[in-house]
Scaffold this active site. Structure first.
Site, mmCIF file in Angstrom:
data_model
loop_
_atom_site.group_PDB
_atom_site.id
_atom_site.type_symbol
_atom_site.label_atom_id
_atom_site.label_comp_id
_atom_site.label_asym_id
_atom_site.label_seq_id
_atom_site.Cartn_x
_atom_site.Cartn_y
_atom_site.Cartn_z
ATOM 1 N N LYS A 72 -8.038 -0.580 -9.409
ATOM 2 C CA LYS A 72 -8.710 -1.295 -8.313
ATOM 3 C C LYS A 72 -9.850 -0.439 -7.763
ATOM 4 C CE LYS A 72 -7.675 -3.123 -3.661
ATOM 5 N NZ LYS A 72 -8.048 -2.112 -2.671
ATOM 6 N N HIS A 132 -13.320 -2.092 -1.794
ATOM 7 C CA HIS A 132 -12.387 -1.790 -0.699
ATOM 8 C C HIS A 132 -12.772 -2.606 0.547
ATOM 9 C CE1 HIS A 132 -9.369 1.621 -0.239
ATOM 10 N NE2 HIS A 132 -9.309 1.069 0.948
ATOM 11 N N TYR A 188 -2.304 5.784 -4.453
ATOM 12 C CA TYR A 188 -3.444 6.669 -4.241
ATOM 13 C C TYR A 188 -3.114 7.974 -4.942
ATOM 14 C CZ TYR A 188 -5.936 4.094 -0.505
ATOM 15 O OH TYR A 188 -6.667 3.204 0.214
ATOM 16 N N SER A 207 0.831 -1.206 0.000
ATOM 17 C CA SER A 207 0.000 0.000 0.000
ATOM 18 C C SER A 207 0.866 1.257 0.000
ATOM 19 C CB SER A 207 -0.881 -0.019 1.254
ATOM 20 O OG SER A 207 -1.411 1.264 1.500
ATOM 21 N N THR A 221 -5.845 2.730 -6.945
ATOM 22 C CA THR A 221 -7.115 2.556 -6.221
ATOM 23 C C THR A 221 -8.012 3.750 -6.507
ATOM 24 O OG1 THR A 221 -6.026 1.256 -4.522
ATOM 25 C CG2 THR A 221 -8.147 2.243 -3.938
HETATM 26 C C1 FMN Z 1 -7.114 -2.742 7.371
HETATM 27 C C2 FMN Z 1 -7.274 -2.526 5.892
HETATM 28 C C3 FMN Z 1 -6.507 -1.546 5.261
HETATM 29 C C4 FMN Z 1 -6.643 -1.348 3.888
HETATM 30 N N1 FMN Z 1 -5.841 -0.428 3.264
HETATM 31 C C5 FMN Z 1 -5.902 -0.269 1.916
HETATM 32 C C6 FMN Z 1 -5.003 0.582 1.231
HETATM 33 O O1 FMN Z 1 -4.138 1.205 1.838
HETATM 34 N N2 FMN Z 1 -5.128 0.694 -0.110
HETATM 35 C C7 FMN Z 1 -6.078 -0.003 -0.821
HETATM 36 O O2 FMN Z 1 -6.142 0.124 -2.049
HETATM 37 N N3 FMN Z 1 -6.918 -0.844 -0.202
HETATM 38 C C8 FMN Z 1 -6.851 -1.007 1.142
HETATM 39 N N4 FMN Z 1 -7.690 -1.887 1.766
HETATM 40 C C9 FMN Z 1 -8.623 -2.690 0.964
HETATM 41 C C10 FMN Z 1 -7.966 -4.005 0.517
HETATM 42 O O3 FMN Z 1 -6.984 -3.769 -0.442
HETATM 43 C C11 FMN Z 1 -9.004 -4.953 -0.112
HETATM 44 O O4 FMN Z 1 -9.696 -4.268 -1.109
HETATM 45 C C12 FMN Z 1 -9.987 -5.511 0.899
HETATM 46 O O5 FMN Z 1 -9.340 -5.849 2.095
HETATM 47 C C13 FMN Z 1 -10.680 -6.730 0.309
HETATM 48 O O6 FMN Z 1 -11.616 -7.265 1.167
HETATM 49 P P1 FMN Z 1 -11.306 -8.469 2.191
HETATM 50 O O7 FMN Z 1 -10.673 -7.820 3.373
HETATM 51 O O8 FMN Z 1 -12.658 -9.007 2.462
HETATM 52 O O9 FMN Z 1 -10.375 -9.432 1.514
HETATM 53 C C14 FMN Z 1 -7.583 -2.101 3.140
HETATM 54 C C15 FMN Z 1 -8.337 -3.092 3.793
HETATM 55 C C16 FMN Z 1 -8.193 -3.310 5.152
HETATM 56 C C17 FMN Z 1 -9.008 -4.391 5.801
#
Ligand code: FMN
Length: 406
Positions: free
Chosen positions: A277, A301, A154, A131, A180
Site C-alpha cells: 500500500k 495515504h 509498518y 492498522s 504500507t
Molecule cells: C486518521 C487516519 C489515520 C490513518 N492511519 C493509517 C495507518 O495507521 N496506516 C496506514 O497504512 N494508513 C493510514 N491512514 C491512511 C488510510 O489507510 C488511507 O490510505 C486513506 O485514509 C485514504 O484516503 P481517504 O481518507 O480519502 O479514504 C490513515 C488515514 C487517516 C485519515
C-alpha cells in the site's frame, strides 16, 4: 372539501424519533453531511487529526478532484433488470468492490473504535484492515468479528516486533498483510503541528476548552479505558501510555531504509496474500508485480504523507495498462461516494479502499454511522451501475468513462 379535509390530505406528521443517534443520522444523506456532524461533535484537534493532511493539503484535494473531473458515458436501453455489485479480491468474495482502509488511533473518534468498524464491515461483507497503530488489539478485533480481516504492517526498526505481530495476525485468522510503504518518515500535517497535537491529546488550556465544548466526547474519553497502541501494550517501543507526538514516534520507531528486500522477508514470515500500500507510480507498480505481491494499493495515504503526490484515481488506468492482470489493483484515497468506486473499477481497479468516509461516520454516529455509510456506498454502486446500463461489476470498463477530460 372542507379546509380541514384538504389540510388532512396534504399534511403528514412524521413519527418523532426519540433515539438521538437515529435522529442525527436522519439528517445526513452523504459523507459530506457525516463530516459536518463529526466536525461539530468531535473536539477540533481530533477532527483535524482525521480530516487533515500534509502541508498545503493539495494531494488530499486532488484525490477527490480526480474523481469529480471524470464523468460517465452512460448507456441506455440495455434491458438491465438486476444489478450484481459483487466481485472477488484476493480470491474471496466482496459484496461490492470496497475494503476498509487501515486507520491508526480509531478510538479517538468513538470509544468502540476498531471493534465498531470491524463489526460493521463484517455485516456489509467487506474486509476491514486493522492498522498496526490500532487502539484495539489484533485479538480483540478478531473476537468482535468473524468477518474478513486484513492486517496492516509498518516497518518497525525492531523486525522481531513486526514478526511477532504477523504471527499474532496469522493465529487470529487475518487473511492478508498490507505493507504500507509511503511512510519512510512522517508527513508534515500542519493542522496537527499548529495544535501541538499528541496522542492521546494532552490536556492544556486549549484542549480543556475544546473538551468542555464537546462534553459527550470528553465523557466517553474519561469513562472508558485509556486509549493506547493496543498491539504493543507494555512494550519498550511505547504504547501511548504517556502522550506521544505521532511524528516523533514514527520517525524514531519506523525504519526509513525499508526496501524491496523487506517484501521478500515479509513473504518468508507470512504464508498468505501480501498487499503493498502506497504505490504512487507506474514504475513501482511494475516492480511490485515483478516482486510477486498479490495486490497493490495505489495510495498517497489520503494526502497525509507527500503533498504533491498524484491523485490515486489518476494512476489507475496507466497502472492497469502496465501490469495488465498480473496483480490486483486497489484505488485508495478520495472515495466519498459509491460512484467513485464505480469509476475506479471502470478505469481498471479491482476495488477501492476508503478511510475518512468511515471515520467521519464513526465520529458522527458511532457503529451505526459506519453501517449507514457502508449501506449508502452499496446502494450508490447499485444505482450508478443501473444508470450506466451495467449489470455486473466485471462488465465495468473504460468505455463508460470520459477519461479524456481529466
Ligand atoms: C486518521 C487516519 C489515520 C490513518 N492511519 C493509517 C495507518 O495507521 N496506516 C496506514 O497504512 N494508513 C493510514 N491512514 C491512511 C488510510 O489507510 C488511507 O490510505 C486513506 O485514509 C485514504 O484516503 P481517504 O481518507 O480519502 O479514504 C490513515 C488515514 C487517516 C485519515
Amino acid at each position: 372539501m372542507s379546509i380541514a379535509e384538504t389540510l388532512r390530505s396534504v399534511i403528514r406528521f412524521r413519527r418523532v424519533e426519540t433515539d438521538l443517534v437515529e435522529r442525527r443520522l436522519a439528517r445526513a444523506a452523504s459523507v459530506a453531511d457525516l463530516r459536518r456532524i463529526a466536525r461539530r461533535r468531535l473536539p477540533r484537534g481530533v477532527f483535524d487529526y482525521i480530516d487533515g493532511a500534509a502541508e498545503d493539503e493539495r494531494t488530499l484535494a486532488s484525490n477527490e478532484a480526480a474523481f469529480a473531473r471524470t464523468s460517465f458515458r452512460p448507456r441506455v436501453l440495455r434491458g438491465i433488470e438486476k444489478v450484481d455489485t459483487s466481485t472477488t479480491l484476493l480470491g474471496r468474495p466482496l459484496a461490492y468492490p470496497l475494503v476498509l482502509a487501515p486507520t491508526g488511533f480509531t478510538r479517538i473518534a468513538d470509544p468502540q473504535g476498531e471493534l465498531a468498524v470491524a463489526r460493521a464491515a463484517a455485516r456489509a461483507e467487506l474486509p476491514y484492515t486493522l492498522s498496526t497503530l490500532s487502539t484495539r488489539s489484533i485479538e480483540e478485533v478478531r473476537a468482535a468479528s468473524d468477518g474478513r480481516l486484513w492486517f496492516q504492517v509498518y516497518a518497525w526498526r525492531d523486525r522481531g516486533l513486526v514478526r511477532e505481530m504477523i504471527e499474532r495476525a496469522a493465529s487470529a485468522r487475518f487473511e492478508a498483510l498490507v505493507l504500507t510503504v509511503d511512510t519512510a518518515v512522517f508527513g508534515r500535517r500542519e493542522r496537527d503541528v499548529r495544535r501541538g497535537f499528541s496522542l492521546p491529546p494532552m490536556i492544556g488550556p486549549g484542549t480543556l476548552v475544546d473538551g468542555a465544548l464537546h462534553p459527550a466526547w470528553t465523557w466517553n474519553l474519561v469513562r472508558n479505558e485509556p486509549i493506547r497502541f493496543a498491539n504493543v501494550l507494555g512494550r519498550d517501543v511505547g504504547d501511548g501510555a504517556s502522550p506521544v507526538n505521532l511524528s516523533d514516534y514514527i520517525n524514531s520507531q519506523f525504519d526509513p531504509s525499508l526496501s524491496w528486500a523487506d517484501v521478500d522477508w515479509l513473504r518468508s514470515v507470512w504464508n498468505g496474500p501480501i498487499v503493498v500500500k502506497g504505490i504512487q507510480t507506474v514504475d513501482d507498480a511494475i516492480l511490485a508485480a515483478d516482486a510477486g505481491v498479490d495486490a497493490i494499493a495505489l495510495s498517497n495515504h489520503g494526502g497525509r504523507q507527500l503533498d504533491g503526490a498524484p491523485a490515486a484515481f489518476s494512476l489507475v488506468a496507466p497502472v492497469a495498462d502496465a501490469v495488465a492482470g498480473r496483480i490486483e489493483i486497489i484505488c485508495d484515497g478520495g472515495v466519498r461516494r459509491g460512484s467513485d468506486i464505480v469509476k475506479a473499477v471502470a478505469a481498471g481497479a479491482n476495488a477501492c479502499m476508503a478511510g475518512r468516509a468511515y471515520l467521519y461516520a464513526l465520529g458522527a454516529a458511532g457503529e451505526r454511522g459506519v453501517d449507514r455509510v457502508l449501506g449508502w456506498f452499496r446502494a450508490d454502486v447499485t444505482r450508478t451501475m443501473a444508470l450506466l446500463g451495467v449489470a455486473s461489476s466485471d462488465a465495468l470498463d473504460r468505455s463508460l468513462l470520459d477519461l479524456e477530460r481529466r
